[in-house]
Design a protein around this motif. Sequence first.
Motif, PDB file in Angstrom:
ATOM      1  N   LYS A  12       7.915  -8.011  -8.265  1.00 15.06           N
ATOM      2  CA  LYS A  12       7.616  -7.933  -9.704  1.00 15.06           C
ATOM      3  C   LYS A  12       6.229  -8.492 -10.025  1.00 15.06           C
ATOM      4  O   LYS A  12       5.672  -8.203 -11.075  1.00 15.06           O
ATOM      5  N   SER A  13       5.663  -9.285  -9.093  1.00 11.59           N
ATOM      6  CA  SER A  13       4.328  -9.826  -9.334  1.00 11.59           C
ATOM      7  C   SER A  13       3.225  -8.830  -8.982  1.00 11.59           C
ATOM      8  O   SER A  13       2.058  -9.093  -9.250  1.00 11.59           O
ATOM      9  N   VAL A  14       3.585  -7.680  -8.404  1.00 17.93           N
ATOM     10  CA  VAL A  14       2.599  -6.651  -8.068  1.00 17.93           C
ATOM     11  C   VAL A  14       2.435  -5.737  -9.276  1.00 17.93           C
ATOM     12  O   VAL A  14       3.377  -5.051  -9.681  1.00 17.93           O
ATOM     13  N   ASP A  19      -4.765   4.263 -11.616  1.00 17.73           N
ATOM     14  CA  ASP A  19      -3.782   5.336 -11.442  1.00 17.73           C
ATOM     15  C   ASP A  19      -2.855   5.094 -10.252  1.00 17.73           C
ATOM     16  O   ASP A  19      -2.278   6.015  -9.711  1.00 17.73           O
ATOM     17  N   ARG A  20      -2.686   3.828  -9.857  1.00 19.76           N
ATOM     18  CA  ARG A  20      -1.805   3.510  -8.729  1.00 19.76           C
ATOM     19  C   ARG A  20      -0.356   3.391  -9.203  1.00 19.76           C
ATOM     20  O   ARG A  20      -0.091   2.958 -10.330  1.00 19.76           O
ATOM     21  N   VAL A  21       0.566   3.756  -8.319  1.00 21.89           N
ATOM     22  CA  VAL A  21       1.996   3.710  -8.618  1.00 21.89           C
ATOM     23  C   VAL A  21       2.690   2.993  -7.469  1.00 21.89           C
ATOM     24  O   VAL A  21       2.446   3.295  -6.299  1.00 21.89           O
ATOM     25  N   LEU A  22       3.539   2.026  -7.791  1.00 26.81           N
ATOM     26  CA  LEU A  22       4.314   1.295  -6.800  1.00 26.81           C
ATOM     27  C   LEU A  22       5.681   1.953  -6.699  1.00 26.81           C
ATOM     28  O   LEU A  22       6.384   2.081  -7.704  1.00 26.81           O
ATOM     29  N   VAL A  71       4.036   9.216 -14.291  1.00 28.43           N
ATOM     30  CA  VAL A  71       5.382   8.691 -14.031  1.00 28.43           C
ATOM     31  C   VAL A  71       5.531   7.306 -14.637  1.00 28.43           C
ATOM     32  O   VAL A  71       4.534   6.662 -14.968  1.00 28.43           O
ATOM     33  N   LYS A  72       6.787   6.872 -14.766  1.00 29.16           N
ATOM     34  CA  LYS A  72       7.063   5.536 -15.308  1.00 29.16           C
ATOM     35  C   LYS A  72       8.140   4.878 -14.450  1.00 29.16           C
ATOM     36  O   LYS A  72       8.829   5.559 -13.684  1.00 29.16           O
ATOM     37  N   PRO A  73       8.300   3.561 -14.562  1.00 29.04           N
ATOM     38  CA  PRO A  73       9.330   2.876 -13.777  1.00 29.04           C
ATOM     39  C   PRO A  73      10.709   3.504 -13.995  1.00 29.04           C
ATOM     40  O   PRO A  73      11.076   3.866 -15.113  1.00 29.04           O
ATOM     41  N   LYS A  88       5.154  -5.035   2.195  1.00 29.32           N
ATOM     42  CA  LYS A  88       6.469  -5.517   2.632  1.00 29.32           C
ATOM     43  C   LYS A  88       6.711  -6.881   2.004  1.00 29.32           C
ATOM     44  O   LYS A  88       5.885  -7.777   2.101  1.00 29.32           O
ATOM     45  N   VAL A  89       7.852  -7.011   1.343  1.00 30.27           N
ATOM     46  CA  VAL A  89       8.271  -8.283   0.742  1.00 30.27           C
ATOM     47  C   VAL A  89       9.661  -8.574   1.292  1.00 30.27           C
ATOM     48  O   VAL A  89      10.612  -7.870   0.976  1.00 30.27           O
ATOM     49  N   GLY A  90       9.750  -9.589   2.133  1.00 32.97           N
ATOM     50  CA  GLY A  90      11.015  -9.866   2.813  1.00 32.97           C
ATOM     51  C   GLY A  90      11.363  -8.702   3.712  1.00 32.97           C
ATOM     52  O   GLY A  90      10.545  -8.241   4.498  1.00 32.97           O
ATOM     53  N   ASP A  91      12.578  -8.170   3.563  1.00 34.95           N
ATOM     54  CA  ASP A  91      13.003  -7.018   4.351  1.00 34.95           C
ATOM     55  C   ASP A  91      12.755  -5.693   3.639  1.00 34.95           C
ATOM     56  O   ASP A  91      13.011  -4.634   4.188  1.00 34.95           O
TER      57      ASP A  91
END
Length: 108
Positions: A12-14, A19-22, A71-73, A88-91
């Motif tokens: 959530k901190s990212v 125009d980047r999408v996670l 796009v949106k979350p 990668k965050v944890g697994d």
Amino acid sequence: MSAAASTIRNIKSVVPLLDRVLVQRFKPETKTATGIFLPSSSSSTPMPEASVIAAGPGAPNKDGQVVPTSVKPGDKVLLPSWGGNQIKVGDEEYLLIRDSEILAKIQE
């Protein structure tokens, strides 16, 4: 362990910029509907479908006007088999990709 994995404690901190999408790819099924477990070799290629976690505000076009991301979350999207940067965050694994690289939005 990569530098990104050691510094990011919570996805959530990212906050994507421009125009980047996670996104997070859907995990392949590990067993069939009848209960048969699938070997890990049967899912060697990454799943092309993903869920949008966060999206940047958009990038300016040649006239300087900001074009919002498409796009949106929460959206489900179809990804190419290439591109993006893995986080990668944890697994858990995520992908930071440009909005223009997303192939399609999946309507449900």
